[in-house]
Motif scaffolding. Sequence first.
Motif, PDB file in Angstrom:
ATOM      1  N   TRP A 113     -10.642 -11.324  16.649  1.00  0.00           N
ATOM      2  CA  TRP A 113     -10.155 -12.691  16.724  1.00  0.00           C
ATOM      3  C   TRP A 113     -11.228 -13.648  16.221  1.00  0.00           C
ATOM      4  O   TRP A 113     -12.402 -13.295  16.130  1.00  0.00           O
ATOM      5  N   VAL A 114     -10.824 -14.872  15.918  1.00  0.00           N
ATOM      6  CA  VAL A 114     -11.778 -15.913  15.520  1.00  0.00           C
ATOM      7  C   VAL A 114     -11.428 -17.220  16.231  1.00  0.00           C
ATOM      8  O   VAL A 114     -10.304 -17.731  16.099  1.00  0.00           O
ATOM      9  N   TYR A 115     -12.422 -17.731  16.971  1.00  0.00           N
ATOM     10  CA  TYR A 115     -12.328 -19.051  17.608  1.00  0.00           C
ATOM     11  C   TYR A 115     -13.400 -19.919  16.947  1.00  0.00           C
ATOM     12  O   TYR A 115     -14.555 -19.911  17.360  1.00  0.00           O
ATOM     13  N   PRO A 116     -13.029 -20.644  15.897  1.00  0.00           N
ATOM     14  CA  PRO A 116     -14.054 -21.341  15.108  1.00  0.00           C
ATOM     15  C   PRO A 116     -14.459 -22.696  15.706  1.00  0.00           C
ATOM     16  O   PRO A 116     -13.669 -23.368  16.377  1.00  0.00           O
ATOM     17  N   ALA A 117     -15.699 -23.079  15.444  1.00  0.00           N
ATOM     18  CA  ALA A 117     -16.182 -24.405  15.805  1.00  0.00           C
ATOM     19  C   ALA A 117     -15.599 -25.432  14.846  1.00  0.00           C
ATOM     20  O   ALA A 117     -15.221 -25.111  13.712  1.00  0.00           O
ATOM     21  N   ALA A 118     -15.551 -26.680  15.270  1.00  0.00           N
ATOM     22  CA  ALA A 118     -14.957 -27.735  14.453  1.00  0.00           C
ATOM     23  C   ALA A 118     -15.711 -27.944  13.150  1.00  0.00           C
ATOM     24  O   ALA A 118     -15.121 -28.301  12.126  1.00  0.00           O
ATOM     25  N   ASP A 119     -17.022 -27.717  13.149  1.00  0.00           N
ATOM     26  CA  ASP A 119     -17.807 -27.936  11.927  1.00  0.00           C
ATOM     27  C   ASP A 119     -17.898 -26.686  11.054  1.00  0.00           C
ATOM     28  O   ASP A 119     -18.580 -26.692  10.030  1.00  0.00           O
ATOM     29  N   ASN A 120     -17.256 -25.620  11.454  1.00  0.00           N
ATOM     30  CA  ASN A 120     -17.212 -24.396  10.646  1.00  0.00           C
ATOM     31  C   ASN A 120     -15.828 -23.769  10.814  1.00  0.00           C
ATOM     32  O   ASN A 120     -15.677 -22.681  11.357  1.00  0.00           O
ATOM     33  N   PRO A 121     -14.776 -24.485  10.361  1.00  0.00           N
ATOM     34  CA  PRO A 121     -13.401 -24.096  10.689  1.00  0.00           C
ATOM     35  C   PRO A 121     -12.914 -22.885   9.912  1.00  0.00           C
ATOM     36  O   PRO A 121     -13.569 -22.409   8.973  1.00  0.00           O
ATOM     37  N   CYS A 122     -11.733 -22.427  10.307  1.00  0.00           N
ATOM     38  CA  CYS A 122     -11.065 -21.331   9.594  1.00  0.00           C
ATOM     39  C   CYS A 122     -10.786 -21.763   8.159  1.00  0.00           C
ATOM     40  O   CYS A 122     -10.323 -22.876   7.901  1.00  0.00           O
ATOM     41  N   ILE A 123     -11.084 -20.891   7.220  1.00  0.00           N
ATOM     42  CA  ILE A 123     -10.837 -21.163   5.804  1.00  0.00           C
ATOM     43  C   ILE A 123      -9.353 -21.481   5.577  1.00  0.00           C
ATOM     44  O   ILE A 123      -8.481 -20.909   6.234  1.00  0.00           O
ATOM     45  N   GLY A 126     -17.677 -23.763   4.905  1.00  0.00           N
ATOM     46  CA  GLY A 126     -18.002 -22.730   5.879  1.00  0.00           C
ATOM     47  C   GLY A 126     -19.140 -21.823   5.464  1.00  0.00           C
ATOM     48  O   GLY A 126     -19.693 -21.910   4.366  1.00  0.00           O
ATOM     49  N   SER A 127     -19.493 -20.917   6.390  1.00  0.00           N
ATOM     50  CA  SER A 127     -20.589 -19.978   6.180  1.00  0.00           C
ATOM     51  C   SER A 127     -20.061 -18.686   5.561  1.00  0.00           C
ATOM     52  O   SER A 127     -18.900 -18.612   5.155  1.00  0.00           O
ATOM     53  N   THR A 128     -20.914 -17.656   5.509  1.00  0.00           N
ATOM     54  CA  THR A 128     -20.594 -16.487   4.683  1.00  0.00           C
ATOM     55  C   THR A 128     -20.494 -15.202   5.495  1.00  0.00           C
ATOM     56  O   THR A 128     -21.505 -14.604   5.870  1.00  0.00           O
ATOM     57  N   ALA A 129     -19.265 -14.770   5.763  1.00  0.00           N
ATOM     58  CA  ALA A 129     -19.012 -13.476   6.413  1.00  0.00           C
ATOM     59  C   ALA A 129     -18.509 -12.513   5.345  1.00  0.00           C
ATOM     60  O   ALA A 129     -17.349 -12.094   5.354  1.00  0.00           O
ATOM     61  N   GLY A 130     -19.381 -12.170   4.425  1.00  0.00           N
ATOM     62  CA  GLY A 130     -18.971 -11.351   3.292  1.00  0.00           C
ATOM     63  C   GLY A 130     -18.410 -10.006   3.677  1.00  0.00           C
ATOM     64  O   GLY A 130     -17.532  -9.471   2.995  1.00  0.00           O
ATOM     65  N   HIS A 131     -18.897  -9.438   4.785  1.00  0.00           N
ATOM     66  CA  HIS A 131     -18.418  -8.106   5.186  1.00  0.00           C
ATOM     67  C   HIS A 131     -16.940  -8.131   5.553  1.00  0.00           C
ATOM     68  O   HIS A 131     -16.230  -7.141   5.343  1.00  0.00           O
ATOM     69  N   ILE A 132     -16.465  -9.268   6.084  1.00  0.00           N
ATOM     70  CA  ILE A 132     -15.037  -9.361   6.413  1.00  0.00           C
ATOM     71  C   ILE A 132     -14.211  -9.419   5.126  1.00  0.00           C
ATOM     72  O   ILE A 132     -13.137  -8.820   5.035  1.00  0.00           O
ATOM     73  N   GLY A 133     -14.731 -10.127   4.123  1.00  0.00           N
ATOM     74  CA  GLY A 133     -14.073 -10.131   2.821  1.00  0.00           C
ATOM     75  C   GLY A 133     -14.011  -8.743   2.223  1.00  0.00           C
ATOM     76  O   GLY A 133     -12.981  -8.318   1.684  1.00  0.00           O
ATOM     77  N   VAL A 134     -15.122  -7.990   2.317  1.00  0.00           N
ATOM     78  CA  VAL A 134     -15.156  -6.619   1.795  1.00  0.00           C
ATOM     79  C   VAL A 134     -14.102  -5.763   2.486  1.00  0.00           C
ATOM     80  O   VAL A 134     -13.354  -5.014   1.841  1.00  0.00           O
ATOM     81  N   ALA A 135     -14.030  -5.869   3.811  1.00  0.00           N
ATOM     82  CA  ALA A 135     -13.062  -5.060   4.563  1.00  0.00           C
ATOM     83  C   ALA A 135     -11.637  -5.354   4.110  1.00  0.00           C
ATOM     84  O   ALA A 135     -10.840  -4.436   3.871  1.00  0.00           O
ATOM     85  N   TRP A 136     -11.314  -6.631   3.951  1.00  0.00           N
ATOM     86  CA  TRP A 136      -9.940  -6.976   3.570  1.00  0.00           C
ATOM     87  C   TRP A 136      -9.645  -6.648   2.103  1.00  0.00           C
ATOM     88  O   TRP A 136      -8.497  -6.369   1.748  1.00  0.00           O
ATOM     89  N   GLY A 137     -10.656  -6.640   1.260  1.00  0.00           N
ATOM     90  CA  GLY A 137     -10.452  -6.145  -0.099  1.00  0.00           C
ATOM     91  C   GLY A 137     -10.001  -4.701  -0.081  1.00  0.00           C
ATOM     92  O   GLY A 137      -9.098  -4.289  -0.826  1.00  0.00           O
TER      93      GLY A 137
END
Length: 451
Positions: A256-266, A291-302
């Motif tokens: 799950w993802v509960y994002p902060a207001a200054d780093n919201p869901c893409i 936002g910041s960089t969670a590249g591993h999540i992008g890799v997984a979904w690729g």
Amino acid sequence: MSRALRDRRGVSAVAFAITFAVLAPMSLGLFDVYQANEQHGKLQDALDAATLYAARSSATDNPTINSIGSKALAANLQLVPGATLTSSSFTLVNNNTQVQAQAAVQLSAFSPMAGHSPVQVSSEVTRNGNNIEVAMVLDNTGSMAGSPLSSLQSAANQLIDLVVSNTQTPFYSKIAVVPYSNAVNVGAYAATVRGVPITAPSPIAAPCIDLPGCTKMKFTTASGSPPTFNVSSCVSERTGAQAFTDASYNGAPVGWVYPAADNPCIGATIQPLSSNKTTLHNMIGTLTAGGSTAGHIGVAWGWYMLSPNWGGLFPSGSQGAAYGTPNTLKVVILMTDGAFNTAYCKGAISNPSSATDGSSGGSNEHAACASPNGDSFTQAQSLCSAMKAAPNNVIIYTVGFLHGGADPQAQAILANCATDAAHAYLPTTGAALQVAFQAIAADLNKLRISH
């Protein structure tokens, strides 16, 4: 005079002369038709052989395919006496999946048909090839704002046009798109892959404290403060035995993802495999930076986009083929402009356990716990290694868009993830980024027609 009138010795000569005057042109004409038919057959056989030879090559541009075909035609063509090859051409059509050819021969200048149209033939060969499934994993983080994102959109659109064929038979070519920043937004698929959130009681009470699954979650931060964040349609990495596999989401849900207001869901959501260029272009148009960089999540979904184990999540036309399907290639294009720096613990950005883990935002936004899988860099490496291994055999291209200068961490990630050094690109300008994507597209087209 009487004897001369009775003399018949010249009658046969006159008859022959009259007959010859009529039959000679007819005979020559029949011979010429025979020659034309003979030349037509020889030309057709030679052109068919040359077209087939050209189609078996790995050429992906018209000048090269024309040169290969013309040489093969010259080597195979037999001309009847006096005939001349006047023209020939070999061209690629339908995104290089077919070769079309034409050729013409002019008969001898002494032929009665010399002034007529030349003998012309044509040929077409569908190249042996592969189905191709491509997942573009694209960095949409805050550092991509402005011209870098515009350059990425242009490069991605060009690759779509070059790779997705207008004709999806006998081989198909499909592309999926995974935008990522601090997480991946899976939109309407969220409830299926991570669970349906329950409504949190008011005031907040267990099980919505330090435990994801509610519409709101109060969690303990690294600074000791207890903020409450809303759930989003973004997802994070999964933990446990299936963290670095493509096992189905059934029984192994993502985080799950509960994002902060200054780093919201893409904002941009995933696009499953599609051969509809308009759909793909429209999706690229929705990309925004932040936002910041969670590249591993992008890799997984690729990987998930191509995996047959995740096929049931998507419409039938967007499901990845089974591993080992004959003439089918699976490809991930991983693009980033910087080091991976965001991992998760219980639905919130994790407390840093290394220099690259959870470094986005302040300690009042980080969970007190560290990521159970390790930092984003480590997770990405594990996912890439598993993807490339048999029986998955996913081909990985990496693109490090170093518009802000050299980034040793990003370069290390990309070098290790790529299939090999030939599959890794490090452009530093928008123009170079487009060249890199064009080179990848050209390579994919070669892979598609290899056999």
